[in-house]
Write a protein that holds these residues in place. Structure first.
Motif: not given
Length: 371
Positions: A230-236
């Motif tokens: 889900v890295q593309n759905f949660v901010g860094a």
């Protein structure tokens, strides 16, 4: 062997690799049913005429008398043929000092009460159920014997699922299902009747979804999910996870049940739902980072709970049902990689889940989680 309740209110079997959507009685939005492995130890769960079932004080079983909770003509009628105790029962070999949950679907014919009795040596558990109005009846156990999680659940069309949990002492449980004319009294008159279907005995501290059997024990495998990146759905540097539960019950050893982790499979970094106490079924919201608990609090009642966890450089906060539930000022380190489900450790009925790539404001999350 996996079942769920469909949009028509009937139980139905679900094919392998198909998510189980469980609809509430009376309609509405379904929940995603995610369960651990379970085995129905009763070999003839629907055929009460089979010789495997003990029958005392009964007329011959009237098989396939009315439609069952599945909507098919498979439910049986049991009828008393003598004044006194009338029951169908099964004797099951079990493991000592282990929690077992027994359940059966019952529908009123001409009496208002039904009872489940468990005999374990000199220990006897008696629980009565009102199958007319869906209320729990008297719990009447021998001195020092305790049952728990006694429930009667409405399955529509007059059907109720009656259940309880008991921790075995010996290695044999005699599970009996009684027609009862009145609450707290096992006696029934000649002609007293009830409809029965779907008996189940399983190891565990709560009854799971129905597992049909036709001559032998049957195991339903755990619902297994691959981790979702889900890295593309949660901010860094920040984010929020929101989920609404229908229910959640701990089942196994202390471990994560559902949430966000670092993709390693471990528990050093995790935000989400965790096993608090497998014996009582309690779950907690446990937020860990760098192998340190930032927050870990038992959810008082997970049924219909709305939960949001936000994380940023300002810290981590959890909101539950419209209020701040937990907080930590430790800055979020940026570990989130996967969304994970672990049904081996507990039951999850999930109605909705949303990921945000920002840390929502407190006011937004109070509003989002308000019931």
């Amino acid at each position: 062997t996996a079942t769920t309740r469909n949009s028509s209110g009937n139980l139905e079997s679900v094919a392998v690799n198909v998510p189980r959507l469980n609809y509430p009685i009376g309609g509405g939005c379904p929940s995603w049913l995610i369960e651990p492995q379970a085995t129905n130890l009763i070999p003839y769960s629907e055929d009460f005429s089979n010789a495997n079932w003990q029958k005392v004080g009964l007329e011959p079983i009237s098989s396939n008398s009315i439609n069952s909770p599945k909507g098919d003509l498979t439910a049986d009628l049991i009828e008393s043929n003598a004044s006194g105790s009338s029951f169908v029962g099964d004797i099951i070999t079990v493991s000592a000092s282990t929690k077992y949950s027994v359940s059966i679907f019952v529908k009123k014919s001409n009496v208002d009460f039904f009872a489940i009795i468990i005999i374990d040596g000199s220990n006897i558990v008696r629980q009565y159920y009102n199958i007319n109005d869906g209320a729990l009846g008297i719990n009447d156990n021998t001195v020092g014997v305790v049952s728990e999680n006694e429930k009667i659940e409405d399955y529509s069309n007059g059907w109720y699922r009656c259940s309880l949990t008991y921790e075995s002492v010996g290695t044999t449980l005699n599970v009996r299902n009684y027609i009862a004319d009145t609450d707290g009294n096992l006696a029934s008159a000649v002609g007293s009747q009830a409809y029965v279907w779907g008996a189940q005995l399983e190891a565990g501290s709560y009854p799971t979804s129905y597992i049909p059997t036709t001559g032998t024990t049957v195991t339903r495998n755990a619902d297994v999910f691959q981790s979702l990146n889900v890295q593309n759905f949660v901010g860094a540097t920040e984010g929020t996870i929101y989920f609404k539960l229908k229910n959640a019950i701990a089942h196994s050893s202390t471990n994560k049940i559902m949430g966000l982790d670092d993709g390693s499979g471990g528990v050093s970094n995790f935000f989400g739902l965790y096993v608090a106490n497998a014996s009582t079924g309690q779950v907690s919201i446990r937020n860990r980072q760098a192998n340190v608990d930032l927050t870990n609090t038992v959810i008082p009642n997970p049924e219909n709970a709305k939960i949001a966890i936000k994380f940023s450089s300002s810290g981590i906060k959890t909101f539950l049902n419209g209020s701040l539930f937990q907080s930590s000022t430790t800055a979020y380190s940026g570990f989130v990689e996967d969304l994970v489900f672990n049904p081996f450790n507990g039951l999850i009925e999930l109605e909705s889940l949303i990921l945000f790539d920002t840390a929502k404001t407190d006011a937004e999350l109070i509003n989002l989680t308000t019931i």
